[in-house]
Design an enzyme around this catalytic site. Structure first.
Site, PDB file in Angstrom:
ATOM      1  N   ASP A   1       0.808  -1.205   0.000  1.00  0.00           N
ATOM      2  CA  ASP A   1      -0.039   0.094   0.015  1.00  0.00           C
ATOM      3  C   ASP A   1       0.824   1.210  -0.057  1.00  0.00           C
ATOM      4  O   ASP A   1       1.994   1.124   0.260  1.00  0.00           O
ATOM      5  CB  ASP A   1      -0.821  -0.303   1.196  1.00  0.00           C
ATOM      6  CG  ASP A   1      -1.791   1.175   1.366  1.00  0.00           C
ATOM      7  OD1 ASP A   1      -2.358   1.791   0.598  1.00  0.00           O
ATOM      8  OD2 ASP A   1      -1.705   1.660   2.552  1.00  0.00           O
TER       9      ASP A   1
ATOM     10  N   ASP B   1      -0.259   5.151   1.153  1.00  0.00           N
ATOM     11  CA  ASP B   1      -0.309   6.191   2.349  1.00  0.00           C
ATOM     12  C   ASP B   1      -0.160   5.290   3.556  1.00  0.00           C
ATOM     13  O   ASP B   1      -1.041   4.252   3.753  1.00  0.00           O
ATOM     14  CB  ASP B   1      -1.623   6.898   1.753  1.00  0.00           C
ATOM     15  CG  ASP B   1      -1.341   7.689   0.784  1.00  0.00           C
ATOM     16  OD1 ASP B   1      -0.195   8.152   0.217  1.00  0.00           O
ATOM     17  OD2 ASP B   1      -2.483   8.103   0.176  1.00  0.00           O
TER      18      ASP B   1
HETATM   19 MG   LIG Z   1      -2.910   3.211   3.572  1.00  0.00          MG
END
Ligand SMILES: [Mg+2]
Length: 412
Positions: free
Chosen positions: A250, A252
């Site tokens: 992922d 962020d």
């Molecule tokens: Mg995230």
């Protein structure tokens, strides 16, 4: 051999796999001139060996090989199976036998509930999930169905919303067919006992009445299978079996500081690498890993930023990663708003399957590292391994642990 029942009366999961491996492999000529199809080498070993290793890993103990064409080539190589930690038995019948007859002639070696596969297809299975679904469906047979939404192959059936096969049409005349059956089936032996004598095919004999009675369950998967069924497919299969390991990240909250909910990293100036993230990328590259990023970017759908803004951020991000000695191979992002109903926004697994298709990943051996529960849910839905970063458990720590594991290479 007797089958056990536990005290609650729920049958035990099968530990016998039956593999149909008797055909001449005409579509694989000349590779099958001197050896049968399951002995074609891909990824450094016979295709059948990849299947057997996976079956053992999935808790199978006994394998019955149904042979016809050049059976000695298979027997000489696998023998009693001990070397692979399996008990291998054989049923050799006429080379002209069709699948139904081959199974019927082996009936006395087949256990009450068994797992059936063709020697053509490798698909990273999860017996635990399949067995749960078989018990829920309470049917004599469940087949694995590749959803084929990407037109990887030809669709020959339909599955209803409850997960039962409603149409099977190999002539493909029925409109709107969706999906193909790849075997990896759980079956009750009574279906074999009920097969008529004669040289018959298994599906065309069994499926019509099972479908009519809603007794054929489907285990639907979006994860591609890899085949030695024809020469056209072989290079893709080779790429899959010889792939390098991959990791999915992922963005962020894993690579960079996570903005507050409903806020977005809109410019490169707002992008702040987390401590250890670039070093993690370097370590992964040095260990030969392919690095794929999957990220929800609803800021685009919500009008907070443009697709070009995101591209600029990712261009810089990839540049920084290379400066640090790492490499990001691909970035998938979902630009849709929260309620757009798309297939890609996590917790949906769409981006993970897209990466699977593009890079021939084995998701069952691929780690997805995220930072919130939607990442975990997407991983679960895709059959990925997953870890979530948290205060103590940083990306660098998780990557360090992964690289220490002996089986990090993620080969089958
Ligand atoms: Mg995230």
């Amino acid at each position: 051999m007797a089958n056990l029942h536990n005290l609650a009366g729920v049958p035990q999961r099968p530990t016998q796999a039956v593999i149909l491996a008797g055909g001449r492999g005409e579509r694989m000529r000349p590779l099958t001139d001197l050896r049968p199809k399951p002995m074609i080498e891909a990824g450094g070993k016979p295709f059948l060996e990849h299947q057997l290793l996976m079956l053992r890993e999935q808790g199978f103990k006994r394998v019955l090989l149904l042979l016809g064409y050049l059976p000695a080539v298979v027997r000489d190589y696998f023998g009693d199976g001990r070397k692979w930690g399996l008990e291998i038995d054989y049923s050799v019948t006429d080379v002209e036998d069709k699948t139904g007859r081959r199974v019927k002639l082996a009936e006395n070696k087949i256990e009450n509930i068994f797992f059936l596969l063709y020697c053509d297809n490798y698909w990273p299975m999860s017996m635990e999930k399949m067995w749960r679904r078989f018990l829920e469906a309470n049917v004599p047979m469940m087949v694995t169905v590749y959803s084929n939404k990407d037109n990887y192959t030809k669709s020959v059936l339909k599955v209803d919303d409850a997960g039962f096969v409603t149409v099977y049409d190999k002539s493909r005349k029925t409109p709107d067919l969706q999906g193909t059956e790849i075997s990896y089936a759980i079956m009750r032996r009574e279906l074999v006992s009920g097969l008529p004598d004669g040289n018959i095919g298994l599906e065309e004999t069994l499926f019509p009445s099972l479908i009519r009675d809603r007794q054929l369950a489907a285990f639907v998967t979006h994860h591609r299978y890899y085949s030695v069924g024809d020469t056209f497919r072989l290079p893709i299969t080779e790429a899959f079996l010889a792939r390098r390991p991959a990791i999915i990240l992922d963005r962020d909250g894993v690579l960079n500081e996570k903005p507050p909910r409903a806020n977005y990293v809109r410019t490169w100036a707002e992008f702040k690498w987390l401590p250890g993230a670039q070093e993690s990328l370097r370590l992964l590259k040095e260990a030969g890993f392919r690095v794929i990023v999957v990220s929800n970017q609803a800021g685009i759908g919500r009008g907070a930023m443009s697709e070009n803004d995101l591209f600029e951020i990712h261009r810089h991000m990839a540049g920084d990663a290379e400066q640090a000695g790492g490499r990001i191979d691909a970035i998938y992002y979902c630009p849709h708003n929260w309620d757009d109903g798309c297939e890609c926004r996590k917790p949906k697994p769409g981006m993970l399957f897209q990466a699977q298709h593009d890079f021939n990943l084995d998701l069952s051996r691929t780690l997805f590292i995220g930072d919130d529960e939607r990442d975990g849910q997407a991983a679960e839905a895709a059959g990925c391994l997953s870890e979530l970063v948290s205060g103590e458990k940083t990306l660098l720590k998780i990557v360090g642990e992964l690289l220490l594991k002996p089986n990090k290479s993620a080969g089958p």
